[in-house]
Design an enzyme around this catalytic site. Structure first.
Site, PDB file in Angstrom:
ATOM      1  N   LYS A 280      76.224  67.440  63.179  1.00  0.00           N
ATOM      2  CA  LYS A 280      77.434  67.240  62.839  1.00  0.00           C
ATOM      3  C   LYS A 280      77.986  67.536  61.583  1.00  0.00           C
ATOM      4  O   LYS A 280      79.012  68.269  61.515  1.00  0.00           O
ATOM      5  CB  LYS A 280      77.634  65.697  62.965  1.00  0.00           C
ATOM      6  CG  LYS A 280      78.993  65.161  62.414  1.00  0.00           C
ATOM      7  CD  LYS A 280      79.012  63.527  62.342  1.00  0.00           C
ATOM      8  CE  LYS A 280      78.605  62.906  61.097  1.00  0.00           C
ATOM      9  NZ  LYS A 280      79.521  62.869  59.797  1.00  0.00           N
ATOM     10  N   ASN A 281      77.132  67.474  60.567  1.00  0.00           N
ATOM     11  CA  ASN A 281      77.588  67.930  59.187  1.00  0.00           C
ATOM     12  C   ASN A 281      77.720  69.475  58.823  1.00  0.00           C
ATOM     13  O   ASN A 281      78.286  69.824  58.038  1.00  0.00           O
ATOM     14  CB  ASN A 281      76.889  67.047  58.109  1.00  0.00           C
ATOM     15  CG  ASN A 281      77.593  65.656  58.165  1.00  0.00           C
ATOM     16  OD1 ASN A 281      78.174  65.317  58.689  1.00  0.00           O
ATOM     17  ND2 ASN A 281      76.693  64.768  57.466  1.00  0.00           N
TER      18      ASN A 281
ATOM     19  N   CYS B 158      86.685  54.213  51.833  1.00  0.00           N
ATOM     20  CA  CYS B 158      85.715  53.843  53.320  1.00  0.00           C
ATOM     21  C   CYS B 158      84.671  52.881  52.975  1.00  0.00           C
ATOM     22  O   CYS B 158      84.489  52.517  51.785  1.00  0.00           O
ATOM     23  CB  CYS B 158      85.443  55.177  53.689  1.00  0.00           C
ATOM     24  SG  CYS B 158      83.860  55.751  52.953  1.00  0.00           S
TER      25      CYS B 158
ATOM     26  N   ARG C  87      84.641  57.102  47.306  1.00  0.00           N
ATOM     27  CA  ARG C  87      84.680  58.437  47.781  1.00  0.00           C
ATOM     28  C   ARG C  87      85.973  59.328  47.519  1.00  0.00           C
ATOM     29  O   ARG C  87      86.558  59.773  48.222  1.00  0.00           O
ATOM     30  CB  ARG C  87      84.479  58.609  49.251  1.00  0.00           C
ATOM     31  CG  ARG C  87      83.075  57.962  49.604  1.00  0.00           C
ATOM     32  CD  ARG C  87      82.564  58.162  51.108  1.00  0.00           C
ATOM     33  NE  ARG C  87      82.410  59.297  51.663  1.00  0.00           N
ATOM     34  CZ  ARG C  87      82.096  59.722  52.816  1.00  0.00           C
ATOM     35  NH1 ARG C  87      82.221  58.889  53.833  1.00  0.00           N
ATOM     36  NH2 ARG C  87      81.739  61.132  53.123  1.00  0.00           N
TER      37      ARG C  87
ATOM     38  N   ASP D 199      71.912  59.562  54.160  1.00  0.00           N
ATOM     39  CA  ASP D 199      72.188  59.271  55.534  1.00  0.00           C
ATOM     40  C   ASP D 199      71.141  58.684  56.350  1.00  0.00           C
ATOM     41  O   ASP D 199      71.173  58.488  57.483  1.00  0.00           O
ATOM     42  CB  ASP D 199      72.959  60.671  56.186  1.00  0.00           C
ATOM     43  CG  ASP D 199      74.158  61.083  55.474  1.00  0.00           C
ATOM     44  OD1 ASP D 199      74.790  60.161  55.094  1.00  0.00           O
ATOM     45  OD2 ASP D 199      74.608  62.169  55.910  1.00  0.00           O
TER      46      ASP D 199
ATOM     47  N   ARG E 194      80.556  58.623  66.471  1.00  0.00           N
ATOM     48  CA  ARG E 194      80.989  59.562  65.593  1.00  0.00           C
ATOM     49  C   ARG E 194      80.002  60.749  65.313  1.00  0.00           C
ATOM     50  O   ARG E 194      80.235  61.674  64.811  1.00  0.00           O
ATOM     51  CB  ARG E 194      81.452  58.971  64.301  1.00  0.00           C
ATOM     52  CG  ARG E 194      82.866  58.091  64.574  1.00  0.00           C
ATOM     53  CD  ARG E 194      82.920  57.633  63.164  1.00  0.00           C
ATOM     54  NE  ARG E 194      83.617  58.801  62.194  1.00  0.00           N
ATOM     55  CZ  ARG E 194      83.861  58.623  61.012  1.00  0.00           C
ATOM     56  NH1 ARG E 194      84.112  57.294  60.523  1.00  0.00           N
ATOM     57  NH2 ARG E 194      84.180  59.874  60.179  1.00  0.00           N
TER      58      ARG E 194
END
Ligand code: EPU
Length: 416
Positions: free
Chosen positions: A22-23, A115, A120, A303, A395
């Site tokens: 994803k990233n 968030c 952030r 993560d 997500r």
């Protein structure tokens, strides 16, 4: 709203294939903004965040041809505005700021706001873009940036920010002259992006180290590129194997991106071998508790912190988990405690007293990785775990319940 229901106690066994990262996919899709023509991207995961970035690119006028490979043509850009509605659903939308200013001379991007895992801010992105000569105005909740042409400069990042490094690296590709990015983030996703940009004709060296050098060029051309495997998805499966006492081959992953996790999992007593096309992970039963400290790459990834905490919750000792990247990334703790985990938070440390018995409960996902940790806990808990707000998991994990089912887990999605 959908729920995920898990009956714990099944051992994971077999083979699972990791999806594209994803990233890495997000900035790579955004990089198409720097080119005029059809780009072809392979291994793009089908995730909600990826759909959001496609929506954003389309809102600028880019054409997107769905499928594998995915094709994007950002030749005609009509709008340079990233609206609050899209940015608020995904902070990584900030990635369009640098490329839009570099290619179009202007951008108007909503400020992301806070968030679930921390404040952030994007101050470092903004400061770096200013260093490249952009005029920045913060107005009505938006970042307005203008530059007739960006100019190369030396930028020192106060914190090695991942999307900040990507944003400015993309912008600097079309700047006039040389840019040096010091104290850059070193994540594999940044190297993947740099490779794609170089294939587009950029002149980037040093990606993957803390000093990246970019010689600006006048234009970039479309490419055909492949996204690296998702190291966080792979890591999540590896931890799941440790928790369930399993034996699984994780195919399609890049072991070299998982060194910090592999070392820690070996310390817990697991057997990990590099095999052809991936990693074999075997649990040896008793789980030895280990301490974890999250750090920028190549340190232990934030993560995977929540997933590791679920693991340590069923360990056989005391574990101190220290979160240094985000200031508020312990939202999963109270939910894990509802399942019987024994965790005390002291500042940015979570002290986890291992207790091999968790109990199923109704729990709520608070962010993407928190939801992964609750699914892992559910896999070993006695009884039934019901996870709500599963849109968070969608997500960042492609077909997680199907992949876990194929390994023998008793997990299903209930549409609601
Ligand atoms: N920071 C600032 N100012 C800035 C930028 C960052 O103070 O202008 C701070 C952040 O608040 C944080 C630290 O610097 O405390 C590092 O944040 P970073 O900018 O590196 O995070 P990011 O780029 O916003 C990416 C990933 C995250 C991952 C972090 C850290 C993407 C799209 N997102 O975020 O992924 O946790 O790096 O590795 O690449 C996830 O996938 O679940 C996720 C949150």
């Amino acid at each position: 709203m959908d729920k995920i229901v898990i009956h714990g106690g099944e051992r994971l066994e077999g083979e699972v294939c990791v999806s594209g990262s994803k990233n890495a996919a997000l900035p790579i899709l955004v990089s198409s903004l720097l080119t005029d023509g059809w780009n072809t991207f392979h291994n793009i995961p089908d995730l909600v965040d990826v759909r959001t970035i496609k929506k954003l690119l389309k809102s600028f006028g880019a054409e997107v041809e769905e499928g594998e490979p995915l094709r994007i043509n950002a030749g005609k850009i009509g709008s340079c505005e990233a609206s609050y509605d899209l940015v608020k659903t995904m902070r990584a939308s900030i990635l369009v700021l640098g490329p839009l200013v570099a290619r179009m001379g202007m951008a108007r991007v909503s400020l992301p706001g806070g968030c679930a895992i921390g404040a952030r801010p994007v101050n470092i992105h903004i400061k770096a873009l200013e260093a490249l000569g952009a005029k920045i105005n913060l107005k009505d909740g938006y970042i307005e940036a203008k530059a007739s042409r960006l100019k190369g400069a030396t930028v020192y990042f106060d914190i090695p920010t991942v999307t900040g490094t990507e944003n400015i690296m993309m912008a600097a590709c079309l700047a006039k002259g040389t840019t040096l990015l010091e104290n850059s983030a070193r994540e594999p996703e940044i190297m993947n992006l740099a490779e794609v940009l170089n294939d587009m004709g950029a002149k980037i060296s040093g990606a993957g180290t803390d000093v990246i050098r970019i010689e600006g060029v006048d234009s970039l051309h479309p490419v055909e590129a492949t996204v690296i495997p998702d190291r966080i998805e792979a890591g999540t499966f590896m931890i799941a194997v440790g928790m369930t006492g399993g034996d699984v081959k994780i195919k399609g992953c890049e072991p070299g991106h998982l060194d910090a996790l592999i070392a820690k999992l070996r310390d817990t007593g697991m057997d990990i071998t590099i095999i052809d096309g991936g990693i074999r992970v075997v649990s040896k039963g008793k789980i030895k508790s280990v301490d974890i400290k999250t750090l920028p790459y190549p340190g232990f990834p934030t993560d995977l912190q929540a997933q590791m905490m679920a693991f340590m919750a069923v360990g056989n000792g005391l574990s101190v988990i220290t979160e240094t990247v985000f200031e508020n990334r312990f939202m999963h703790v109270s939910e894990l405690m509802r399942m019987g985990a024994d965790i005390v938070i002291e500042g940015n440390n979570a002290i986890v007293k291992g207790n091999p018995k968790l109990r199923g409960a109704q729990v709520m996902a608070t962010d993407l990785r928190a939801s992964a940790s609750l699914i892992l806990a559910g896999l070993v808990a006695e009884g039934t775990t019901e996870l709500s707000r599963v849109y968070h998991i969608d997500r960042g994990y492609q077909k997680i319940e199907e992949k876990l089912t194929s390994l023998g887990a008793n997990i299903r999605r209930v549409k609601g």
